[in-house]
Write an enzyme that holds these catalytic residues in place. Structure first.
Site: not given
Length: 349
Positions: A102, A126, A152, A220, A244
């Site tokens: 992440s 992100y 994402t 994603k 999510h």
């Protein structure tokens, strides 16, 4: 078994941290449906097939994986265990699983990479308003030897996570984002982090990220077949069917419900992965039968990390792999790569 493991993890993490990892949006109904809806797919075994040798290998983004299980990106892992992402990455490498790091990692990407050797790894991004922050994160992905960039796309704004509001969860371990976005590098609050997200992200941006990163891009957070097609048209090498983990909007379809139309829309032109509600190896095989190339797992492995560090996380991955192998033998399909819809009960073909 999993409930006992989660209970032990909760005791060690404390209410607020456990609530962050375990919780979902709103009344958490989608999170529950993610688990329940895999039951709609019933497997139809073939009899009298030689299953003396089982091959769990699959191919994703042109690379062969030892089995169809990867680790989904999860933030703030040092809130689960002191060694955080380094421990989970080590466990994934030892168990032959893809690890997705992440951009909210609490361990430096280079340390995570060092724990993995040449094992497969992806980097989750992100997209933030400050594009310089994005560039720094992408540079960290390249430095860590990550093979794909997982963008994402279901987080233009934060979901209403009421459990976090009740427990008052607040990150205390600085993340990679803090190091590149905060002037003093201290941990931002959840509200401050959410305010950094770019709600203006559109399809026009996706190709530019692929070009600037030099990495294959996986999107994603896809739940619609038309969005899956647009992802391919925008240059994505793969999609992850995901809501999510039920953490964004408590009014969307489960990933088990979304998967089949997306597989049909992609029609083999990109890799299709799925996450959400995968708790058993036979859930993974169900996903393969519908048409996914692999599945990503989050919470079960996170509980293993919290309860037992790298060894605990590895044990959970190995349990899932063993269940996949056992399921393949019991349905009469010795190769994971050969699982298809012919193994689904007629009502679900």
């Amino acid at each position: 078994m999993n409930d006992d493991l989660e209970q032990r993890a909760a005791e060690l993490m404390g209410e607020a941290a456990h609530g962050y990892f375990a919780g979902g949006a709103g009344d958490e109904r989608v999170m529950t449906r993610n688990i329940e809806q895999w039951q709609q797919y019933r497997l139809a075994p073939r009899a009298l097939v030689d299953v003396s040798t089982i091959d769990t290998g699959v191919t994703v983004l042109g690379r062969r994986w030892a089995h169809p299980i990867g680790i989904a990106p999860m933030a703030y892992q040092r809130h689960a265990h002191d060694e955080g992402e380094v421990a989970l990455a080590r466990a994934a490498a030892q168990a032959g699983a893809l690890f997705t790091l992440s951009s909210q990692t609490t361990c430096p990407p280079v340390e995570v990479a060092a724990a993995m050797g040449d094992a497969p790894r992806w980097f989750q991004l992100y997209v933030f308003r400050d594009r310089a922050v994005n560039e720094d994160l992408i540079a960290a992905a390249r430095e860590g030897g990550h093979e794909a960039l997982v963008i994402t796309v279901d987080f233009p704004v934060g979901g209403r996570r009421e459990r976090d509001l009740r427990t008052g969860f607040a990150p205390t371990h600085p993340t990679l984002l803090d190091r590149v976005a905060a002037a003093d590098g201290v941990a931002l609050t959840l509200a401050e982090r959410h305010a950094l997200h770019d709600p203006s992200l559109t399809w026009d941006d996706i190709g530019r990220f692929a070009e600037s990163s030099g990495l294959p891009v996986v999107l994603k957070g896809i739940l619609r077949p038309d969005d899956a097609r647009r992802a391919i048209d925008a240059g994505a090498a793969g999609v992850v069917v995901s809501n999510h983990g039920g953490r964004q909007l408590d009014a969307v379809l489960s990933t088990a419900e979304a998967l089949e139309p997306i597989v049909d829309a992609v029609a083999g032109q990109a890799s299709v992965l799925v996450d959400g509600g995968i708790r058993r190896g036979w859930d993974v095989v169900r996903a393969l039968a519908v048409g996914a190339d692999a599945a990503l797992v989050g919470r079960p492995v996170l509980w293993g990390l919290a309860a037992g560090g790298a060894d605990g996380a590895r044990a959970e991955i190995e349990r899932l792999v063993a269940e996949v192998e056992n399921t393949l033998a019991l349905i009469g399909c010795p190769r994971a790569a050969d699982v298809d819809r012919s193994f689904l009960a007629p009502a679900r073909r």
